[in-house]
Design a protein around this motif. Structure first.
Motif, PDB file in Angstrom:
ATOM      1  N   GLU A  91       0.992  -1.194  -0.072  1.00 17.50           N
ATOM      2  CA  GLU A  91      -0.052   0.220  -0.046  1.00 17.50           C
ATOM      3  C   GLU A  91       0.731   1.250  -0.150  1.00 17.50           C
ATOM      4  O   GLU A  91       1.992   1.237   0.496  1.00 17.50           O
ATOM      5  CB  GLU A  91      -0.833   0.076   1.181  1.00 17.50           C
ATOM      6  CG  GLU A  91      -1.810  -1.287   1.314  1.00 17.50           C
ATOM      7  CD  GLU A  91      -3.296  -0.755   0.418  1.00 17.50           C
ATOM      8  OE1 GLU A  91      -3.188   0.276  -0.195  1.00 17.50           O
ATOM      9  OE2 GLU A  91      -3.972  -1.775   0.471  1.00 17.50           O
ATOM     10  N   THR A  92       0.257   2.340  -0.572  1.00 13.25           N
ATOM     11  CA  THR A  92       1.060   3.630  -0.657  1.00 13.25           C
ATOM     12  C   THR A  92       0.426   4.335   0.497  1.00 13.25           C
ATOM     13  O   THR A  92      -0.768   4.654   0.514  1.00 13.25           O
ATOM     14  CB  THR A  92       1.236   4.169  -1.920  1.00 13.25           C
ATOM     15  OG1 THR A  92       1.592   3.472  -2.923  1.00 13.25           O
ATOM     16  CG2 THR A  92       1.586   5.591  -2.054  1.00 13.25           C
ATOM     17  N   TRP A  93       1.441   5.055   1.096  1.00 11.87           N
ATOM     18  CA  TRP A  93       0.788   5.772   2.428  1.00 11.87           C
ATOM     19  C   TRP A  93       1.134   7.442   2.247  1.00 11.87           C
ATOM     20  O   TRP A  93       0.158   8.090   2.416  1.00 11.87           O
ATOM     21  CB  TRP A  93       1.665   5.599   3.735  1.00 11.87           C
ATOM     22  CG  TRP A  93       1.690   4.268   4.322  1.00 11.87           C
ATOM     23  CD1 TRP A  93       2.732   3.585   4.684  1.00 11.87           C
ATOM     24  CD2 TRP A  93       0.438   3.159   4.327  1.00 11.87           C
ATOM     25  NE1 TRP A  93       2.253   2.228   4.956  1.00 11.87           N
ATOM     26  CE2 TRP A  93       1.078   2.059   4.967  1.00 11.87           C
ATOM     27  CE3 TRP A  93      -0.725   3.342   3.674  1.00 11.87           C
ATOM     28  CZ2 TRP A  93       0.122   0.829   5.232  1.00 11.87           C
ATOM     29  CZ3 TRP A  93      -1.567   2.178   4.139  1.00 11.87           C
ATOM     30  CH2 TRP A  93      -1.200   1.106   4.801  1.00 11.87           C
ATOM     31  N   ALA A  94       2.073   7.554   1.383  1.00 16.38           N
ATOM     32  CA  ALA A  94       2.243   9.086   0.999  1.00 16.38           C
ATOM     33  C   ALA A  94       3.341   9.222  -0.248  1.00 16.38           C
ATOM     34  O   ALA A  94       4.204   8.121  -0.374  1.00 16.38           O
ATOM     35  CB  ALA A  94       2.998   9.870   2.011  1.00 16.38           C
ATOM     36  N   CYS A  95       3.063  10.118  -1.113  1.00 22.74           N
ATOM     37  CA  CYS A  95       3.953  10.136  -2.254  1.00 22.74           C
ATOM     38  C   CYS A  95       4.153  11.620  -2.645  1.00 22.74           C
ATOM     39  O   CYS A  95       3.317  12.430  -2.257  1.00 22.74           O
ATOM     40  CB  CYS A  95       3.615   9.387  -3.489  1.00 22.74           C
ATOM     41  SG  CYS A  95       1.919  10.164  -4.466  1.00 22.74           S
ATOM     42  N   ASP A  96       5.332  11.931  -3.190  1.00 26.44           N
ATOM     43  CA  ASP A  96       5.751  13.224  -3.882  1.00 26.44           C
ATOM     44  C   ASP A  96       6.448  12.770  -5.206  1.00 26.44           C
ATOM     45  O   ASP A  96       7.373  12.626  -5.238  1.00 26.44           O
ATOM     46  CB  ASP A  96       6.831  13.872  -3.149  1.00 26.44           C
ATOM     47  CG  ASP A  96       7.088  15.191  -3.675  1.00 26.44           C
ATOM     48  OD1 ASP A  96       6.968  15.426  -4.710  1.00 26.44           O
ATOM     49  OD2 ASP A  96       7.516  16.155  -2.782  1.00 26.44           O
ATOM     50  N   GLU A  97       5.373  12.779  -6.193  1.00 26.72           N
ATOM     51  CA  GLU A  97       5.859  12.227  -7.616  1.00 26.72           C
ATOM     52  C   GLU A  97       7.017  13.127  -8.003  1.00 26.72           C
ATOM     53  O   GLU A  97       7.924  12.608  -8.618  1.00 26.72           O
ATOM     54  CB  GLU A  97       4.716  12.089  -8.386  1.00 26.72           C
ATOM     55  CG  GLU A  97       3.877  11.071  -8.156  1.00 26.72           C
ATOM     56  CD  GLU A  97       2.890  10.482  -9.295  1.00 26.72           C
ATOM     57  OE1 GLU A  97       3.273  10.147 -10.423  1.00 26.72           O
ATOM     58  OE2 GLU A  97       1.632  10.445  -8.981  1.00 26.72           O
ATOM     59  N   GLU A  98       6.834  14.538  -7.777  1.00 27.11           N
ATOM     60  CA  GLU A  98       7.807  15.348  -8.669  1.00 27.11           C
ATOM     61  C   GLU A  98       9.111  15.210  -7.930  1.00 27.11           C
ATOM     62  O   GLU A  98      10.136  15.412  -8.774  1.00 27.11           O
ATOM     63  CB  GLU A  98       7.192  16.699  -8.330  1.00 27.11           C
ATOM     64  CG  GLU A  98       8.113  17.919  -9.160  1.00 27.11           C
ATOM     65  CD  GLU A  98       7.354  19.172  -8.819  1.00 27.11           C
ATOM     66  OE1 GLU A  98       8.457  20.300  -9.305  1.00 27.11           O
ATOM     67  OE2 GLU A  98       6.220  19.392  -8.340  1.00 27.11           O
ATOM     68  N   ALA A  99       9.144  15.071  -6.546  1.00 26.64           N
ATOM     69  CA  ALA A  99      10.630  14.804  -6.060  1.00 26.64           C
ATOM     70  C   ALA A  99      11.024  13.406  -6.037  1.00 26.64           C
ATOM     71  O   ALA A  99      12.366  13.258  -6.008  1.00 26.64           O
ATOM     72  CB  ALA A  99      10.525  15.351  -4.672  1.00 26.64           C
ATOM     73  N   GLY A 100      10.132  12.407  -6.341  1.00 30.31           N
ATOM     74  CA  GLY A 100      10.676  11.116  -6.455  1.00 30.31           C
ATOM     75  C   GLY A 100      10.775  10.387  -5.058  1.00 30.31           C
ATOM     76  O   GLY A 100      11.652   9.518  -4.874  1.00 30.31           O
ATOM     77  N   PHE A 101       9.793  10.738  -3.969  1.00 30.89           N
ATOM     78  CA  PHE A 101       9.875   9.950  -2.825  1.00 30.89           C
ATOM     79  C   PHE A 101       8.503   9.393  -2.458  1.00 30.89           C
ATOM     80  O   PHE A 101       7.423   9.752  -2.977  1.00 30.89           O
ATOM     81  CB  PHE A 101       9.837  11.010  -1.753  1.00 30.89           C
ATOM     82  CG  PHE A 101      11.220  11.592  -1.456  1.00 30.89           C
ATOM     83  CD1 PHE A 101      12.431  11.039  -1.333  1.00 30.89           C
ATOM     84  CD2 PHE A 101      11.428  12.974  -1.800  1.00 30.89           C
ATOM     85  CE1 PHE A 101      13.604  11.568  -1.225  1.00 30.89           C
ATOM     86  CE2 PHE A 101      12.397  13.576  -1.633  1.00 30.89           C
ATOM     87  CZ  PHE A 101      13.735  12.806  -1.519  1.00 30.89           C
ATOM     88  N   LEU A 102       8.352   8.064  -1.892  1.00 31.96           N
ATOM     89  CA  LEU A 102       7.195   7.260  -1.706  1.00 31.96           C
ATOM     90  C   LEU A 102       7.472   6.560  -0.473  1.00 31.96           C
ATOM     91  O   LEU A 102       8.422   5.827  -0.086  1.00 31.96           O
ATOM     92  CB  LEU A 102       7.084   6.229  -2.958  1.00 31.96           C
ATOM     93  CG  LEU A 102       5.879   5.368  -3.268  1.00 31.96           C
ATOM     94  CD1 LEU A 102       4.489   6.304  -3.255  1.00 31.96           C
ATOM     95  CD2 LEU A 102       6.082   4.515  -4.110  1.00 31.96           C
TER      96      LEU A 102
END
Length: 357
Positions: A91-102
């Motif tokens: 499961e994905t809890w949080a993401c920042d697609e622009e910065a590349g963190f998941l």
């Protein structure tokens, strides 16, 4: 002036990437949490286990720098598709697609490969469950929106072998004629994949092996297989992931295990003849192992990761076994004439080229 700030507590200078990571963690409630690096893979992604100091519970941080060509979008997309099909993807809890963190669900650290090494008597049972995951996955049509593993890709990835492995010990690339001959042979091999049976494409995970399957004993059935490292998924031939599982670059699998698991898959999920499956398995195996040999050589020579050289002999052995199939006789001759065997001297020269000696 370096433009870098000091880490808290007077440690080493903190890079801009580290500052971005700390800001992302703070934003999502993990400010001051304990960080446990858990390594990287063959890409430029790295992973960190993050624990709350008060509870000890945590998640996994995927660090996928966009400037290195990484993109977390495909991982999230494929994970969702797998969960929709009743499989265990994080499961994905949080993401920042622009910065590349998941931030991902933590599946722990019990890889199938470790369990097999520690409990040899469990190997067959574990591989049966892993095969059953594929049988289940292949009963559903391929999802839309994923790239096809088509003829062009099949041939193009094979040529990593001539680009990186063949010149791996002396840096001298093969002639254009030699490379063209491999491209022609691989194109013909691709066409043989439909010999005897036409199958609709399925979701192909591409790196489905014992170090990418986590053991989740509290779940039931095939959901005990925690799936990771599937962001390069495509639509393609259903035998591909079985090859990936049984012709593992990282651990040995015996002939009896490979035979039993192929039979298990054929009996449960293959609509055609045993002969057509064996042809597809050998063709896909040869292509995959050519690609991996090229990738491992590139990881050493270009990316400064010489540890992958140690796995080359195992992949070479897989390739030689696949090349025994009659449909690959021409390719077997090409390899024998143009590709050096990965002797100890060959591997040492490759390491020296990378500056590791």
């Amino acid at each position: 002036m370096t433009g870098e700030s000091e880490c808290a507590g007077g440690g080493r200078p903190q890079s801009e990437r580290q500052r971005q990571m700390q800001a992302f963690l703070a934003l999502n409630g993990f400010d001051g949490a304990a960080l446990e690096p858990i390594g990287s893979d063959a890409s430029r992604r790295t992973y960190v286990r993050i624990r709350q100091r008060a509870t000890g519970s945590g998640v996994i941080l995927m660090d996928a720098p966009p400037e290195s060509g990484e993109d977390i979008g495909p991982f999230m997309d494929v994970a969702r598709r797998l969960r929709e099909r009743g499989l265990s993807a994080p499961e994905t809890w949080a993401c920042d697609e622009e910065a590349g963190f998941l931030l991902l669900e933590d599946f722990g650290d019990r890889m199938f490969g470790d369990l097999c090494a520690e409990h040899a008597n469990r190997e067959s049972d574990l591989y049966e469950i892993a095969v059953d995951v594929l049988c289940h996955l292949h009963r559903s049509p391929a999802p839309s929106g994923l790239a096809p593993y088509d003829r062009e890709t099949f041939v193009g990835e094979s040529l990593l072998f001539t680009e990186w492995y063949v010149p791996g010990d002396d840096g001298c690339p093969p002639s254009a004629a030699v490379e063209d001959a491999l491209a022609e042979l691989m194109g013909s091999a691709h066409d043989d994949l439909t010999d005897g049976v036409v199958r609709d494409p399925v979701l192909v995970l591409r790196d489905y092996h014992a170090e990418n399957i986590m053991w989740l004993p509290k779940r039931d059935g095939i959901r005990r297989c925690g799936l990771i490292d599937f962001q390069d998924a495509v639509t393609g031939h259903p035998a591909y992931d079985l090859v990936s599982l049984l012709e593992d670059a990282r651990r040995d699998t015996g002939e009896s295990l490979r035979t039993a698991m192929k039979r298990r898959y054929i009996d449960s999920a293959w609509p055609g003849s045993v002969e057509s499956f064996e042809t597809a398995y050998s063709v896909l195996g040869a292509q995959r192992n050519l690609r991996i040999l090229g990738v491992f050589a590139r990881l050493c020579l270009r990316d400064g990761k010489p540890g992958y050289v140690d796995m080359i002999p195992r992949v070479w052995d897989h390739l030689q076994r696949d090349l025994r199939h009659p449909v690959l006789a021409g390719l077997a001759t090409w390899v024998r004439r143009n590709a050096p065997a990965p002797t100890a001297a060959f591997r040492d020269r490759m390491r020296r080229q990378a500056g590791d000696a």
